[in-house]
Structure formats: C-alpha cells, structure tokens
Design a protein around this motif. Sequence first.
Motif, mmCIF file in Angstrom:
data_model
loop_
_atom_site.group_PDB
_atom_site.id
_atom_site.type_symbol
_atom_site.label_atom_id
_atom_site.label_comp_id
_atom_site.label_asym_id
_atom_site.label_seq_id
_atom_site.Cartn_x
_atom_site.Cartn_y
_atom_site.Cartn_z
ATOM 1 N N VAL A 71 28.361 9.892 16.804
ATOM 2 C CA VAL A 71 29.372 9.137 17.547
ATOM 3 C C VAL A 71 28.833 7.925 18.301
ATOM 4 C CG1 VAL A 71 30.911 11.121 17.774
ATOM 5 C CG2 VAL A 71 29.192 10.710 19.534
ATOM 6 N N ARG A 72 27.521 7.809 18.419
ATOM 7 C CA ARG A 72 26.912 6.679 19.131
ATOM 8 C C ARG A 72 25.706 6.175 18.350
ATOM 9 N NH1 ARG A 72 27.487 10.662 22.838
ATOM 10 N NH2 ARG A 72 28.927 10.338 24.534
ATOM 11 N N ALA A 115 26.488 6.687 14.738
ATOM 12 C CA ALA A 115 27.768 6.020 14.472
ATOM 13 C C ALA A 115 27.641 5.091 13.275
ATOM 14 C CB ALA A 115 28.236 5.248 15.707
ATOM 15 N N THR A 160 32.248 14.406 12.865
ATOM 16 C CA THR A 160 31.138 14.242 13.802
ATOM 17 C C THR A 160 31.196 15.320 14.874
ATOM 18 O OG1 THR A 160 32.372 12.740 15.240
ATOM 19 C CG2 THR A 160 31.069 11.737 13.469
ATOM 20 N N SER A 171 36.456 6.680 18.793
ATOM 21 C CA SER A 171 35.761 6.997 17.543
ATOM 22 C C SER A 171 36.794 7.221 16.442
ATOM 23 C CB SER A 171 34.889 8.249 17.699
ATOM 24 O OG SER A 171 34.311 8.592 16.454
#
Length: 119
Positions: A5-6, A10, A25, A34
């Motif tokens: 997610v980051r 991501a 995720t 997201s």
Amino acid sequence: MTGGVRGVGAGISAVFAAQGATVVTCARRPVDGSPFEFHSCDVRDDDSVAALIETVATRHGRLDVVVNNAGGSPYVLAAESSAKFNTKIVELNLLGPLSVSIHANAVMQAQPQGGAIIN
C-alpha cells in the motif's frame, strides 16, 4: 501482496494491476485512497496471516502470486537497540514472510495451476 500500500509495494501493486491482475494488499493499517482490495493483517501474527490467506482464496477462488513485501526497520544504533526491538524486527522481516509463505503454499499446492511466492 503484503505491505503493498505504500512505497515500493504500492509500485509493485500498480504494475500487477496494469497487467490485469486482481491485486489484494494487506498492512497493519489501511491507506486512504488505495485503489486495491485491502485487508488488515499483521504478518507477525500467524492467526491473522492464516485468516487473510483463507479469505483471499475463498473470495477469489484461487491464489496465484504472493509478494512478501512487508518489512522494514526503524533506524537505531545496534548499541542502543533492545532485545525486544530486535525480536520485533526478526518477526516482521523473517518470520512474517515465512508464515505468509507457508499458508499461501498450502493453498497453491492444492491448485492445479500451482502458484508463485516472491520474497
């Protein structure tokens, strides 16, 4: 994808999605905005990992690829770290991916097309 997610995670999620994959995720906390299906999961907790893998396999009917991306370590001088800090880092970066891999492998081994685990 764990930790998808980051940052790098991501980016990996976006590449899979651009190729037509259904991307799921997980992280300990969701990220606003997201575009991917998200599940809260602490990879250091084997029960949480087992529930995540079961949910994904049930909801989507299969599990083709797992990317073990969750991990990291806050900066600390070795002389200033504690046994508890070091244990948490090992749990996150070694035992968590191992737990994810074990549970995902059990699902993938039962599928005719198998699957892939990327660490």
